[in-house]
Write a protein that holds these residues in place. Structure first.
Motif, PDB file in Angstrom:
ATOM      1  N   ALA A 481      -3.307  -1.098 -14.869  1.00 20.99           N
ATOM      2  CA  ALA A 481      -3.776   0.270 -15.140  1.00 20.99           C
ATOM      3  C   ALA A 481      -4.643   0.780 -13.996  1.00 20.99           C
ATOM      4  N   ALA A 482      -5.454  -0.102 -13.425  1.00 19.32           N
ATOM      5  CA  ALA A 482      -6.274   0.305 -12.278  1.00 19.32           C
ATOM      6  C   ALA A 482      -5.391   0.715 -11.108  1.00 19.32           C
ATOM      7  N   GLY A 483      -4.289  -0.034 -10.898  1.00 22.11           N
ATOM      8  CA  GLY A 483      -3.366   0.318  -9.829  1.00 22.11           C
ATOM      9  C   GLY A 483      -2.721   1.669 -10.055  1.00 22.11           C
ATOM     10  N   GLN A 484      -2.319   1.951 -11.294  1.00 20.58           N
ATOM     11  CA  GLN A 484      -1.702   3.244 -11.595  1.00 20.58           C
ATOM     12  C   GLN A 484      -2.684   4.380 -11.365  1.00 20.58           C
ATOM     13  N   ALA A 485      -3.928   4.185 -11.779  1.00 18.46           N
ATOM     14  CA  ALA A 485      -4.935   5.223 -11.604  1.00 18.46           C
ATOM     15  C   ALA A 485      -5.207   5.499 -10.135  1.00 18.46           C
ATOM     16  N   ALA A 486      -5.157   4.444  -9.317  1.00 20.15           N
ATOM     17  CA  ALA A 486      -5.441   4.586  -7.883  1.00 20.15           C
ATOM     18  C   ALA A 486      -4.194   4.952  -7.080  1.00 20.15           C
ATOM     19  N   GLY A 487      -3.020   4.871  -7.724  1.00 24.12           N
ATOM     20  CA  GLY A 487      -1.786   5.126  -7.005  1.00 24.12           C
ATOM     21  C   GLY A 487      -1.469   4.062  -5.974  1.00 24.12           C
ATOM     22  N   LYS A 488      -1.869   2.799  -6.269  1.00 26.21           N
ATOM     23  CA  LYS A 488      -1.641   1.691  -5.330  1.00 26.21           C
ATOM     24  C   LYS A 488      -0.858   0.574  -6.016  1.00 26.21           C
TER      25      LYS A 488
END
Length: 567
Positions: A481-488
């Motif tokens: 989820a952190a990756g999705q939020a950061a777009g990474k």
């Protein structure tokens, strides 16, 4: 065990490699002939030094045997055989034997005592070091056999296709298996990340580990092994079992024909990547339908080096891997994950009480930053020479400050920087990690071990050392989820990526790539292609809502089956 008792027996273990196989049980016990031990007696050596010389000769023979097998093997099999050769030559083990000989112990007693001593030390260390106990005990048996003039113990060659049943299997046993003769593996000990499990995945052999009572099965009893559910049926109905196996073989034929690229049924792409160790394994992996390399384990190139290779020497090694994937990137290179069960003479700290929780991975650079800088420079040099897209990631990162310092060193060479998420602290602050790095890669093997505070090789704890544990899945979901939020990008390079059901659930959590042994790529690709992204998301919710791993597997299987039927 009578036939009627066997007919109602279903054993349960931890599923490792999916697939069905039905064949007679071939039990492996590995004892050395008592008659040969009795004939040898104390060895009748003139003195302790003569006995030690005989020990050295046996070590040379055993270690050279491992090395020869490593040369003929590839991938994970070659890696563990090379590590076993190094363990056989270990100076600490030799020193313990010498001490006991000088104290008056006979040679076989000195060897047994030294092996028991180091096995106890490894067990107390826990973590990755505990995985070496099986390897060390196997080395002890092989040395004993050499000393008394017997063939080294190992897995007999089956006369007919068989299910191999053992307490545990050493690397030399699993690395030399013939998948045409050994159709499934069942062990009483071991976890989902043991050497047996890793090599079984490479060969694509159905495998179940941590099976209580496995060795109580009668030799030759018909076994139906289900590597998806972890069940072993003893003396099943032969016709029904054969019908199930034939259906599974038909499914495997579909898997074998899959050629990528990976995507869900509704067209959402998922990167499937390879785990590699050197140029040879990279060239093998390049023949699979993969989009690049998600984990290049650089430390495995240097297990036999006593001195640090120069930048140019390292660059030449890395270039072999990068050339294999020229035009097919990225190749994600992990900096040295030395320490714990992968000691490297020029890097590892000696004498740590608990190396699995000690100075390993990135932590080696804390008091030796040049070690990291030279490696990054060598990787950058190889990337420039080959033109292959190259990312670099660090293992064992615990804090944002560590991640930021590492990223700065990598970006100074114009390359993308990422970190492994294998320490719970890193997963809990994944959003802040992504503020300073370009990507994350979940190492679920160590993440599971550290989250559950359970040794991966402790048979009594295999229910904890399972990536399907709800706490582990929560950390995976939070990181994705952190990756999705950061777009990474957030990938998974642990052994759990090779589990088709769990792969679907992790894609539903937001994982963008999965890296695994080449043999696992097609089953995962087929599983993803049979369901929609929404079904993957439903599977993720089902897994996260479950109370334990078995319930999670059952819930996800039901969701995926419904999704495939609806499609």
């Amino acid at each position: 065990m009578t036939t009627s008792e066997q007919a109602s027996t279903v054993l349960q273990g931890t599923p490792v490699v999916p697939g069905l196989a039905c064949a007679p049980a071939l039990l492996v016990r590995g004892e050395i002939s008592p008659e040969a031990l009795a004939r040898f007696g104390t060895g009748d050596f003139d003195d302790a030094e003569a006995a030690l010389a005989a020990y050295d000769d046996a070590v040379t023979a055993v270690a050279d045997g491992f090395a020869r097998r490593a040369e003929r093997a590839s991938g994970a099999a070659a890696e563990v055989l090379t590590a076993s050769a190094g363990l056989a030559r270990d100076k600490g083990l030799r020193g313990a034997v010498r001490t006991r000989l000088r104290a008056g112990d006979p040679l076989l007693g000195a060897l047994d005592g030294a092996v028991e001593q180091f096995s106890g030390v490894f067990t107390q260390m826990g973590g990755l070091m505990a995985e070496r106990v099986t390897d060390l005990e196997d080395i002890g048996r092989r040395l004993t056999a050499r000393l008394v003039g017997e063939p080294e113990p190992g897995v007999p060659v089956p006369e007919v296709p068989s299910v191999l049943v053992a307490a545990d299997l050493a690397p030399a046993d699993t690395a030399g298996l013939d998948p045409q003769r050994v159709v499934a593996l069942v062990t009483e000990r071991g976890g989902a990340t043991s050497h047996t499990a890793i090599i079984a995945r490479q060969f694509g052999i159905p495998c179940v580990v941590g099976v209580g009572g496995a060795l109580e099965v009668a030799a030759g009893a018909l076994l139906l092994v289900d590597g998806s559910t972890g069940t072993i049926e003893v003396d099943p109905d032969p016709e029904q079992a054969q019908a199930r196996v034939e259906r599974d073989l038909a499914d495997r034929a579909v898997v074998g024909a899959w050629s990528g690229p990976a995507a869900t049924a509704d067209g959402v792409p998922v990167k499937l990547l390879a785990n590699v160790a050197d140029g040879s394994s990279a060239r093998d992996a390049a023949g699979a339908p993969v989009d690049g390399v998600g984990l290049f384990r650089t430390e495995l190139c240097f297990l036999d080096r006593s001195e640090e290779p120069t930048v140019d020497e390292q660059a030449a090694v890395y270039a072999e891997v990068l050339n294999a994937f020229s035009g097919r990137g990225p190749v994600v290179v992990r900096t040295l994950d030395a320490g714990s069960d992968k000691p490297i003479a020029f890097a590892t700290h000696e004498g740590e009480e608990n190396p699995a929780l000690g100075v390993r991975g990135l932590r080696l650079s804390f008091d030796n930053p040049g070690l990291l800088d030279r490696q990054v420079a060598a990787i950058a040099q190889a990337a420039e020479e080959t033109g292959t897209e190259t990312w670099i990631m660090a293992p064992m990162v615990a804090t944002v400050a560590e991640a930021e310092d590492f990223a700065g060193r990598v970006r100074a060479h114009g390359l993308r920087a990422g970190i492994m998420i294998e320490i719970p602290s890193a997963a809990l602050i994944a959003d802040r990690m992504l503020e300073v790095v370009d990507f994350l890669s979940l190492g679920t093997n160590d993440l599971t071990q550290y989250t559950m505070a359970a040794d991966r090789m402790a048979t009594d704890l295999t229910h904890l050392t399972d990536a399907w544990q709800p706490a582990v899945l929560q950390l995976v979901s939070q990181t994705a989820a952190a990756g999705q939020a950061a777009g990474k990008p957030v990938g998974v390079c642990g052994e759990s990526a090779a589990d088709p059901m769990l792969a679907c659930a992790m894609v539903g959590m937001g994982v963008t790539s999965l890296s695994m042994a080449g043999a696992a790529v097609r089953p995962v690709g087929v599983a993803l292609g049979g369901v929609s992204l929404e079904t993957c998301r439903e599977a993720a919710r089902a897994a996260l809502d479950s109370r334990d791993p078995m319930a999670a597997r059952t819930a996800v299987r039901e969701v995926l089956d419904r999704g495939r039927d609806a499609g």
